[in-house]
Each structure stands twice: as C-alpha cells, then as structure tokens.
Design a protein around this motif. Structure first.
Motif, short mmCIF file in Angstrom:
data_model
loop_
_atom_site.label_atom_id
_atom_site.label_comp_id
_atom_site.label_asym_id
_atom_site.label_seq_id
_atom_site.Cartn_x
_atom_site.Cartn_y
_atom_site.Cartn_z
N SER A 129 0.40 4.73 19.72
CA SER A 129 1.21 4.84 18.51
C SER A 129 0.99 6.17 17.82
O SER A 129 1.91 6.71 17.19
CB SER A 129 0.90 3.69 17.55
OG SER A 129 -0.48 3.64 17.24
N ALA A 130 -0.21 6.74 17.93
CA ALA A 130 -0.44 8.06 17.34
C ALA A 130 0.33 9.14 18.09
O ALA A 130 0.97 10.00 17.47
CB ALA A 130 -1.94 8.38 17.34
N SER A 135 4.38 2.94 14.61
CA SER A 135 3.64 2.03 13.74
C SER A 135 2.18 1.89 14.10
O SER A 135 1.82 1.70 15.28
CB SER A 135 4.29 0.64 13.77
OG SER A 135 5.60 0.69 13.30
N ASN A 136 1.32 1.94 13.08
CA ASN A 136 -0.09 1.70 13.31
C ASN A 136 -0.33 0.22 13.60
O ASN A 136 0.57 -0.62 13.46
CB ASN A 136 -0.93 2.16 12.11
CG ASN A 136 -0.64 1.38 10.84
OD1 ASN A 136 -0.75 0.15 10.80
ND2 ASN A 136 -0.27 2.08 9.77
N THR A 203 3.38 5.39 8.12
CA THR A 203 2.54 4.51 8.93
C THR A 203 1.40 5.26 9.61
O THR A 203 0.39 4.68 9.97
CB THR A 203 3.39 3.77 9.99
OG1 THR A 203 2.62 2.71 10.55
CG2 THR A 203 3.83 4.69 11.10
N ASN A 204 1.56 6.58 9.77
CA ASN A 204 0.51 7.37 10.40
C ASN A 204 -0.51 7.91 9.41
O ASN A 204 -1.67 8.10 9.77
CB ASN A 204 1.13 8.53 11.18
CG ASN A 204 1.59 8.13 12.57
OD1 ASN A 204 0.82 8.14 13.52
ND2 ASN A 204 2.86 7.74 12.68
N PHE A 205 -0.09 8.14 8.16
CA PHE A 205 -0.97 8.84 7.24
C PHE A 205 -1.24 8.12 5.92
O PHE A 205 -2.11 8.54 5.16
CB PHE A 205 -0.39 10.23 6.93
CG PHE A 205 -0.29 11.12 8.13
CD1 PHE A 205 -1.42 11.72 8.65
CD2 PHE A 205 0.92 11.32 8.76
CE1 PHE A 205 -1.34 12.54 9.77
CE2 PHE A 205 1.02 12.14 9.87
CZ PHE A 205 -0.13 12.75 10.38
N ILE A 206 -0.52 7.05 5.62
CA ILE A 206 -0.71 6.39 4.33
C ILE A 206 -1.24 4.96 4.50
O ILE A 206 -2.28 4.60 3.96
CB ILE A 206 0.61 6.38 3.52
CG1 ILE A 206 1.03 7.82 3.24
CG2 ILE A 206 0.43 5.60 2.21
CD1 ILE A 206 2.35 7.95 2.51
#
Length: 391
Positions: A129-130, A135-136, A203-206
């Motif tokens: 996902s990264a 989506s995490n 979804t990646n940073f928050i």
C-alpha cells in the motif's frame, strides 16, 4: 424487510456456452491461458501445477512494476515518436502492477491470505500500500472488512463504495442515460482525481500509523528525488499518468461494476439475497460463427481479435486485475482462502452444483456496468425530487 435482490439478466448460460465453445475450438494447450486471461475456467478444469504461490507472486509484482516504469522511461528517452506505440503497453503493465498491489496484495493481506503468517502479511500490506500510495492497513480494514463485508452494510447506502459512487454523482433515481453520460465524463473530471489524490495523501500521512508514515515518507521521498533527476516528460510518462490518472480510471470502472450498489433500500434479507448481490465478470468475446463464408468469417475474426486486444485486454489487466473476475467467490465462499486459484475453484463449485449457483451470475464488464447503472436508476432509495442534473 428489504426486498429480495433481483438477479442479473439471463446471460450466464451464454457465458457458460461461450467458454465451452472456446474449449472446443481452441487447442487443449491454450485452455489454461484462456482461463488466466478471461477469468472463466472451463467445465471440469483444474488448476495447473505452475501457478506460483502468493508470496512469490508478490515479489514478481514488484519486479513487474520496476520493469514497467523503466520501460516507460526508456521508451520516451530512446524511441521518440515510436514511444506512442510502446507506452500503452508499459502503462498497462504499470497500472496492472499498482492495482495488484492495492486490490490483491493489500486486500488479501488484510484478510491474512497471502503467506499464512499474520506478521508477514502485515509487512506485505504495508509495503504494497505504501508503494502504490493506497489505503493503510487500518483504513482498509475498517472500510472493507468491518463495513463492506458486513451483511448489515453490503451494497447498501452505508457501504463505503456506495458512498464513493454517490460522491461522484451516481445518485439513486437518476435516469439511466444521464448516469451513462456521467460515467463518460467522470474519467476527465477533477471530481474523480482531486479527492482520490487527497485521500491517498491522507491515508499515507495522516491516518496511518507512525510505521506506515515513515515507510510512505521514504518512498515518496525517493519518488521526489527521481522527479528532480528525471526529465519532466519521462517522469510524467513513467509515474504521473499511470500511477494516478489511469489508476483512478481503473478504480472507477472496477467499483461501478463490482456489485449492484445502491439498488436496494436495505441490507440482504437472507443468504440467497446476499449471494444475489454478487457476480463474476469475465473477459471473453463471442467467437465467429461456424460455417460462414470465408470473407465474412475473416472479418469476424478480425473484429474478434481487435476487441480482445483493445477492449478485453485493458479490461482484464487494468480494471479486473488478478483474481477480480472471480471476486464473487470471495464473498460467496469466504472459507476458500486459495484466492490465487479462484478461477478453477469457482468452476469446481459450479460443477458440483454449489447452492450459490454462481453460474447464474456471469457477466462481461460492460454488462456488469449496465446492471449497476440500471439498478441505481431504478433504486427504491430515490427521493421524490428529480435527480436529473445533480452534481
């Protein structure tokens, strides 16, 4: 009590017959490749020995992504105008790889179906996902496992996928022609791309854990460095177009064909009702008629080949990537965790007259989209006010 879900139009018999016709008219050695391409196994067919284990296939997906990106870079750098013939291929390879990272590896890792080890599967999900910037783990678990798979939520207005379609303007009660027009316009609309981009950042940073944020930061940092070092045209061709624009297109057509979202005013009332809200989507074209005059037969084969290359191939590798053609098996027989063998296992269940009767719900991608749009148009969720022209 919610009404029983209507089944798709009676097209399953033609799909079963069509796959049988492929089995009869093409050599035996081609049949497993036809199954892999179309997603539809022939009656009595069993999985071939050479299907790679999921964890091996995951590494192959990462390798595919690298090769596809490098292919786009060097096509622009070395081929000049001839790159226009190569880029559609490398773009399709890139979209296919990034989509698999999302809908195959992230998805099945959340279900703990990749390696059998929950720690390994967590790593697979985080990395996949990264890299795909999707989506995490926590977000996909909440939206997909707890909501989408819940019988209280599945395909209803509270299903996250239903909310996505409403946001894009596919509102219950809208005339079918207007919905079709909206579907034609949406791929070029900022309403599709900007919110999707914002969500991918969020979804990646928050909402992600600190571990995931670090992984995303390292990966995005690498992409930024590449952007500085590379020519702008090369970077756009290798990353921006396939990873964002084409990725969003594929996600749109996958969602709006996956299930009959927004077609009901409540959750499934029974097991049969739940099953009726699933279907398979397969990539097969009708074969030329037997015994036709040579000239007509030649034209029909040319049309068949053109549609297989320019319609079914993008549908299969961008929209219906990996095991998505047999996605109904994932819902109907959730205890079958061998999703990498889903095409054959699905057919085995059909051959054994499984109570779900998956053979009664087999569509092409275009037929599935039509079913969803018609279901939305005639949905009991429609308000008294006309929906025409809503944003």
């Amino acid at each position: 009590m919610p009404p029983q879900s209507p089944s798709p139009r009676a097209v399953s018999a033609s799909m079963e017959q069509l796959r049988q016709e492929y089995a009869e008219r093409f050599p035996g050695w081609t049949q497993q490749f036809i199954t892999l391409f179309s997603g539809k196994a022939a009656a009595g067919q069993r999985p071939p020995w050479w299907i790679t284990p999921p964890i091996v296939n995951w590494f192959l997906t990462l390798l595919q992504l690298l090769v596809a990106v490098l292919g786009s870079v060097y096509a622009v750098r070395l081929l000049g105008w001839f790159s226009l013939a190569v880029l559609p291929v490398t773009w399709l390879m890139t979209v296919n790889a990034t989509r698999k990272l999302q809908i195959t590896w992230s998805h099945h890792a959340v279900h703990k179906e990749v390696s059998g080890n929950r720690h390994v599967d967590k790593v697979v999900q985080v990395v996949s996902s990264a890299v795909a910037l999707t989506s995490n783990y926590e977000d996909i678990f909440e939206d997909h496992v707890r909501k989408h798979h819940s019988r209280k939520v599945f395909t209803t207005i509270t299903d996250p996928d239903s909310g996505y379609l409403i946001f894009l303007g596919f509102r219950p009660g809208t005339p079918v022609e207007e919905l079709r027009g909206r579907l034609r316009r949406t791929p070029l609309s900022p309403r599709l791309h900007l919110p999707s981009l914002v969500y991918r950042v969020r979804t990646n940073f928050i909402t992600a854990t600190w571990t995931r944020r670090i992984a995303s930061t390292v990966w995005v940092g690498l992409l930024v460095v590449l952007g500085v070092l590379m020519d702008g045209v090369e970077y756009t061709a290798a990353f921006l177009i396939p990873w964002f624009v084409l990725f969003h297109w594929a996600a749109l057509f996958q969602t709006i064909s996956e299930h009959p979202y927004l077609s009901f005013d409540g959750p499934p009332a029974s097991r049969a009702d739940y099953v009726a809200r699933t279907w398979g989507r397969f990539c097969l074209e009708p074969l030329p008629e037997r015994g036709a005059p040579a000239g007509r037969r030649l034209g029909q084969w040319a049309r068949w080949l053109a549609r297989m290359v320019f319609v079914q191939t993008p549908a299969r590798f961008a929209v219906l990537a990996s095991d998505l053609p047999a996605h109904d098996l994932h819902h109907v027989v959730p205890a079958d965790h061998a999703w990498h063998l889903a095409f054959w296992h699905r057919q085995i269940h059909i051959d054994q007259a499984h109570e779900s009767r998956m053979d009664q719900r087999e569509l092409t991608l275009a037929e599935a989209i039509r079913q969803v749009l018609e279901g939305i148009s005639h949905s009991p969720l429609a308000t008294a006010e006309p929906q025409a022209g809503t944003a």
